[in-house]
Design a protein around this motif. Structure first.
Motif, PDB file in Angstrom:
ATOM      1  N   ALA A 178       0.828  -1.204   0.000  1.00 33.03           N
ATOM      2  CA  ALA A 178       0.000   0.000   0.000  1.00 33.03           C
ATOM      3  C   ALA A 178       0.867   1.261   0.000  1.00 33.03           C
ATOM      4  O   ALA A 178       0.573   2.235  -0.706  1.00 33.03           O
ATOM      5  N   PHE A 214      -5.059   3.518   3.568  1.00 31.03           N
ATOM      6  CA  PHE A 214      -5.018   2.058   3.648  1.00 31.03           C
ATOM      7  C   PHE A 214      -4.729   1.632   5.072  1.00 31.03           C
ATOM      8  O   PHE A 214      -3.857   2.204   5.737  1.00 31.03           O
ATOM      9  N   ASP A 252      -9.110  -4.365   3.538  1.00 30.24           N
ATOM     10  CA  ASP A 252      -7.952  -3.788   2.845  1.00 30.24           C
ATOM     11  C   ASP A 252      -6.918  -4.859   2.508  1.00 30.24           C
ATOM     12  O   ASP A 252      -6.194  -4.739   1.509  1.00 30.24           O
TER      13      ASP A 252
END
Length: 425
Positions: free
Chosen positions: A193, A201, A208
């Motif tokens: 991320a 995130f 996620d």
């Protein structure tokens, strides 16, 4: 709003239109309650099918027929069994702690159902997107361990108490490698991320973590952690070959021996539902969850992908139960403390080192994923060779002990031959 693009919002808006006379705070509470009832009911009904499926699969592997009388191919056999349990007498043993005794089967079912609250079934179909979803799974899962301990202790039975002792020894210790293995997908999702510049995130959110596997599932990136999580989670459920909590040949059913009727049935529902929930967690953390062709455009199709992956992992659990014998209790602990825990720590360290040396923000996600996969192969090769060397060393030790035994008079054959009657030749 299209039902196929966002079914949850479509149903919520439809209910809001029908129930517009209810004040908004009460309406929101009613909708949340409706969602909880739907998810909880689906979780409780699912074991009616998985129990039948497991019995049929194991019967097929063992050259038996399995349930085939009640309903088509025995599909209604589990319902008949549930009705039978409801009609059985509810017995509470003398000297039992009635409050704790009756609370244990309820608590063990609640601990499994509450895990479903954070499972992302599709891109926009989930109960709650908690920023500590991984910790939540660990926390509510431990309630099941506590419930088994309470049931065994409150039953006023020595065999049930032995089952509770084994709960402390087995389930608590196998939580260690399970939690350590869950750190690996969190680390990978976090690094990926950051490499993609996603500021909102949360790597501990199950939703996620599934989003981070859009390019490649973590099973191909961290197979060692996936294997550790799978093995330790199966041990957490207390299923074969780790079913020492209810070893009939040793402690006559263990912690649940004093339970009858639907109280016993609730323990069974929790066990079978937990087994499928393990498959769902494996699908979420390592198999990409709901990801698949057109899963983003059609969330219901994503739910199909999620269920297919969950059933695939659950099928492996069923095969383990059918094919593997019960493991010895000292071997159970040695596998955990001497192999799985060090291997899980090594997987975490290797993941952190590779993410630092092969930074995905610099070289890209593809090269980072390839480096993580190669490092996992090295870790697996080292672990396999170490385990093989240890097994050979133990075998040499046992052979040396046998050779050191003194020879019995008359030689080996005579000492171990069956006794002959007088005059026999």
């Amino acid at each position: 709003m299209d039902f196929f693009s966002d079914p949850i919002a479509f149903i919520a808006n439809l209910l809001r239109t029908w129930l517009a006379f209810i004040p908004e705070p009460w309406l929101s509470l009613l909708l949340m309650t409706f969602g909880v009832v739907v998810v909880g009911s689906a979780a409780l009904v699912l074991p009616l099918f998985t129990i039948w499926l497991e019995r049929r699969v194991i019967a097929r592997m063992q050259d038996r027929i399995g349930p085939n009388r009640v309903g088509y191919q025995g599909l209604l056999q589990t319902i008949a069994d549930a009705i039978k349990l409801m009609t059985k007498e509810d017995i509470t043993p003398l000297g039992a702690d009635k409050v704790v005794y009756n609370l244990a089967p309820i608590l063990v079912v609640i601990s499994v159902i509450t895990m479903w609250a954070v499972l992302p079934f599709a891109v926009n179909i989930y109960g709650a997107d908690l920023n500590i979803g991984v910790l939540y799974i660990v926390a509510v899962g431990s309630l099941g361990t506590l419930a088994i301990m309470l049931g065994g202790w409150a039953s006023n039975n020595k065999y049930a108490l032995l089952g509770a002792f084994r709960t402390v020894a087995q389930l608590v210790c196998y939580e260690v490698p399970m939690i350590l293995s869950m750190v690996v997908p969190v680390l990978i999702a976090s690094s990926w991320a950051l490499a993609q510049g996603q500021t909102d995130f949360n790597p501990m959110s199950l939703k996620d973590i599934v989003v981070a596997q859009q390019s490649v599932p973590f099973l191909l990136v961290a197979p060692v952690a996936a294997l550790i999580f799978f093995i330790s989670s199966v041990a957490e459920t207390g299923r074969a070959p780790f079913d020492l909590l209810e070893a009939e040949s040793e402690i006559v059913a263990g912690f649940n021996i004093e339970y009858s009727g639907m109280k016993f049935g609730m323990f069974m529902v929790a066990e079978f539902l937990h087994a499928f929930t393990v498959g769902a967690l494996v699908a979420t953390l390592f198999l990409g969850g709901w990801h698949g062709p057109w899963a983003t455009q059609y969330p219901l199709l994503g739910m199909v992908y999620f269920l297919a992956k969950s059933f695939a992992a659950y099928f492996l659990i069923v095969l383990m139960r059918a094919a593997l014998p019960r493991i010895r209790i000292d071997h159970l602990f040695e596998i955990n403390w001497k192999f799985l825990v060090p291997l899980a720590v090594a997987a975490i360290v290797v993941t952190m080192v590779v993410n630092k040396l092969v930074d995905p923000a610099v070289v890209g996600l593809g090269w980072n994923a390839l480096a993580l996969f190669a490092s996992n192969l090295v870790v697996a090769w080292v672990a396999f060779n170490w385990a093989s060397a240890q097994a050979r060393w133990l075998r040499r030790q046992e052979e040396a002990k046998l050779q050191a035994l003194p020879d019995l008079p008359g030689g080996h054959d005579e000492a171990h031959s069956p006794a002959q009657p007088a005059g026999a030749h």
